[in-house]
Design a protein around this motif. Structure first.
Motif, PDB file in Angstrom:
ATOM      1  N   GLY A  18       0.780  -1.233   0.000  1.00  0.00           N
ATOM      2  CA  GLY A  18       0.000   0.000   0.000  1.00  0.00           C
ATOM      3  C   GLY A  18       0.806   1.274   0.000  1.00  0.00           C
ATOM      4  O   GLY A  18       0.236   2.365   0.087  1.00  0.00           O
ATOM      5  N   SER A  19       2.124   1.188  -0.104  1.00  0.00           N
ATOM      6  CA  SER A  19       2.933   2.407  -0.093  1.00  0.00           C
ATOM      7  C   SER A  19       4.326   2.145  -0.644  1.00  0.00           C
ATOM      8  O   SER A  19       4.791   0.999  -0.700  1.00  0.00           O
ATOM      9  N   SER A  50       0.834   5.287 -11.317  1.00  0.00           N
ATOM     10  CA  SER A  50       0.612   5.793  -9.966  1.00  0.00           C
ATOM     11  C   SER A  50       0.351   7.284 -10.020  1.00  0.00           C
ATOM     12  O   SER A  50       0.690   7.963 -10.990  1.00  0.00           O
ATOM     13  N   GLN A  53      -1.108  11.069  -3.775  1.00  0.00           N
ATOM     14  CA  GLN A  53      -2.256  11.136  -2.865  1.00  0.00           C
ATOM     15  C   GLN A  53      -1.723  11.614  -1.525  1.00  0.00           C
ATOM     16  O   GLN A  53      -1.180  10.840  -0.742  1.00  0.00           O
ATOM     17  N   ARG A  58      -0.968   6.497  -4.865  1.00  0.00           N
ATOM     18  CA  ARG A  58      -1.842   5.346  -5.054  1.00  0.00           C
ATOM     19  C   ARG A  58      -1.735   4.912  -6.504  1.00  0.00           C
ATOM     20  O   ARG A  58      -1.380   5.696  -7.386  1.00  0.00           O
ATOM     21  N   THR A  60      -2.978   3.870 -10.122  1.00  0.00           N
ATOM     22  CA  THR A  60      -4.071   4.202 -11.031  1.00  0.00           C
ATOM     23  C   THR A  60      -4.769   2.897 -11.446  1.00  0.00           C
ATOM     24  O   THR A  60      -4.267   1.808 -11.164  1.00  0.00           O
TER      25      THR A  60
END
Length: 302
Positions: A18-19, A50, A53, A58, A60
């Motif tokens: 997630g990151s 990406s 955010q 995040r 795409t």
């Protein structure tokens, strides 16, 4: 369009953690290296994968689509590597194993000793991790085999793509002070302990969850006076007469003076099993590890 497998691995790590920071930690690289690989992958695909955010980013829709395919491609590559290792037929190379605390103490030393004695070319590393920590690492390929646990009323979902091998059922007993009313008995009914003060494992650990689930099933809220995650601390509190504790047999430390162990009826057990990625099943090292786990577990069954 030629897609670089290592850059796909980076994209998959970003999607699964997630990151960028999480991906960098998983891949043991810097965050700038992750960002550079993503930028190169965008140039290769000609699409934005990406977007910013806040302070992070995040993926795409195109990035999510490619990340899904990346997972399939990486799994396929792992199956190919495992098949080649199977063809070679040599038990060698790195093998990363994780186990929860009492299994790491009570089961894995015998397993690691056996693997070292039989397979000189195998480089085994052990990490002590709880199931909720080990399974994500296993799915991401940071671990090869995880020894985990659950109990029948709260089964652990391992998810697709993972194999499961039952190893043993481990019984719980209750530790009581030497002058406790149950100390001279061979067993005690669970319901008889409803009014006791408990020394429990920390919240989220299996013995704590068993304690809450069992007594709430009887319509009783157990009185948890103290929590501790080490056997030695629990035993010291029990010996001081400050409560009683549920303690599994696997990896149990020597019971000190002033403490007595009493069996619980109905029998309380947790299930101990090994988990690995199915794509790696052909690897001789995986087979060797599972065989050693089976053999060690068989010596511990009551």
């Amino acid at each position: 369009m030629g897609l670089n497998l290592e850059r796909l691995r980076v994209l998959h790590a970003v999607a699964s953690t997630g990151s960028v920071v999480g991906a960098a930690a998983v891949l043991h690289v810097t965050t700038s290296a992750v960002s550079q690989q993503l930028a190169r992958l965008e140039r290769e695909t000609g699409q934005e994968l990406s977007e910013r955010q806040g302070r992070g980013l995040r993926l795409t829709p195109a990035g999510l689509l490619l990340a899904g395919h990346a997972a399939e491609l990486l799994a396929h590559a792992e199956r190919v590597e495992a098949s080649l290792a199977e063809h070679r037929g040599v038990v060698a190379g790195p093998l990363r194993v994780a186990a929860f605390a009492t299994a790491a103490r009570g089961l894995l030393p015998q397993v690691l000793r056996e693997l070292r004695a039989r397979h000189a070319g195998l480089e085994v590393g052990l990490a002590e991790l709880e199931p909720h920590e080990a399974l994500p690492l296993l799915r991401r390929g940071e671990l090869d085999v995880a020894v985990v646990q659950d109990w029948a009323a709260d089964p652990l979902a391992v998810g697709e793509g993972l194999g499961r091998r039952e190893l043993l059922e481990d019984r719980f007993d209750v530790a009581v002070p030497a002058d406790h009313w149950a100390s001279g008995r061979p067993s005690v009914e669970v319901g008889e302990l409803a009014g006791e003060e408990w020394i429990s494992w920390s919240r989220g650990q299996i013995c704590h969850d068993w304690l809450l689930g069992t007594f709430r099933g009887l319509g009783v809220e157990p009185r948890v006076a103290h929590t501790a995650s080490e056997h030695s601390t629990q035993f010291a509190l029990v010996a001081a007469g400050l409560g009683i504790a549920v303690v599994p047999r696997l990896g149990r430390e020597a019971v000190p003076d002033g403490v007595r162990m009493v069996a619980i009826t109905p029998v309380a057990v947790r299930r101990v099993f090994a988990v690995w990625r199915l794509a790696t099943s052909p690897r001789p090292a995986i087979g060797a590890a599972l065989t050693a786990l089976d053999q060690a577990a068989a010596t511990l069954q009551p």
